[in-house]
Design an enzyme around this catalytic site. Sequence first.
Site, mmCIF file in Angstrom:
data_model
loop_
_atom_site.group_PDB
_atom_site.id
_atom_site.type_symbol
_atom_site.label_atom_id
_atom_site.label_comp_id
_atom_site.label_asym_id
_atom_site.label_seq_id
_atom_site.Cartn_x
_atom_site.Cartn_y
_atom_site.Cartn_z
ATOM 1 N N SER A 126 0.835 -1.192 0.000
ATOM 2 C CA SER A 126 0.000 0.000 0.000
ATOM 3 C C SER A 126 0.879 1.255 0.000
ATOM 4 C CB SER A 126 -0.966 -0.040 1.186
ATOM 5 O OG SER A 126 -1.929 0.978 1.116
ATOM 6 N N GLU A 144 -12.874 7.786 -11.591
ATOM 7 C CA GLU A 144 -13.405 8.785 -12.512
ATOM 8 C C GLU A 144 -12.304 9.207 -13.472
ATOM 9 O OE1 GLU A 144 -13.154 12.973 -10.242
ATOM 10 O OE2 GLU A 144 -14.286 11.456 -9.134
ATOM 11 N N HIS A 168 -3.853 -0.686 -4.533
ATOM 12 C CA HIS A 168 -5.313 -0.873 -4.435
ATOM 13 C C HIS A 168 -5.940 -0.527 -5.793
ATOM 14 C CE1 HIS A 168 -4.962 -1.126 -0.032
ATOM 15 N NE2 HIS A 168 -4.254 -0.008 -0.074
#
Length: 274
Positions: A126, A144, A168
């Site tokens: 991460s 988006e 992720h």
Amino acid sequence: MGKGPLIIIGGHEDKTGERVILNEVARRLDGGKLVIATIASHEPEGYFDSYREGFKGLGVGELIELYVEDRAESHERDLLDRLDGAAGVFFSGGDQLRLASQIGDTPIERRIRDLHARGGVIAGTSAGASVMSETMLVKGPSAESYRIGEVHMAPGLGLLPNVIIDQHFAERGRFGRLLGAVAHNPRLMGLGIDENTAVVVEHGRLRVLGDGAVYVVDGEDATHSNISEGGAEDALSMFDVRLHVLARDDGFDLARRRPQRAAPEEKGGSGDPQ
């Protein structure tokens, strides 16, 4: 001895089942000491315990935590001593900007670089994955289309040059922001890594582990982008971008910028792609 492997994880790696990624870290340590660096977290309680359980029974030697509350502590002898004799360092998740700002250009970072140069394992998940690159993504919207003014970047630790890493990846819909980062820095390849998925990088190549995919965004031959003339709210326009999607056991030659299929005997194994 050459530089050791980098094991770069997209987050949420399995700690209770097959533990494919943690097994790979443990195998590379060969019974040596592992330092769990929880520096990226503002509230590190619980991180170390979860990894102590996750690595249980995998043959790791001593497991020790390294946390830096404040940058000044990066010079303290008792914290530096925690890296003595380590075979590897594992950066846990949290905030990559906190991690880079707390240890960047400090004795702790230099110790970690020395360990890597001697062949030690450096792993990160991460935020601990994002910080591996020389320029790291700090924040930007997910799920988006990318707007030109939305991605924020900062210097990382630079352990893996010429790439920029996002994590992720599919789970949080981060394709747009990685494209934006590559548009800003077309000499860098974008590396998007899904959860419970990792790349093992050594000898100028990477190999994929885990359940998800790794997305390589290459803007080297892009013929157009509106990144310089567009307004902050404008959607990104970019032509002739190359995309590679890699799954378990697939490889990638970082110097040639080309994907590689693993030989049949390597499927599910731990060797490098040929």
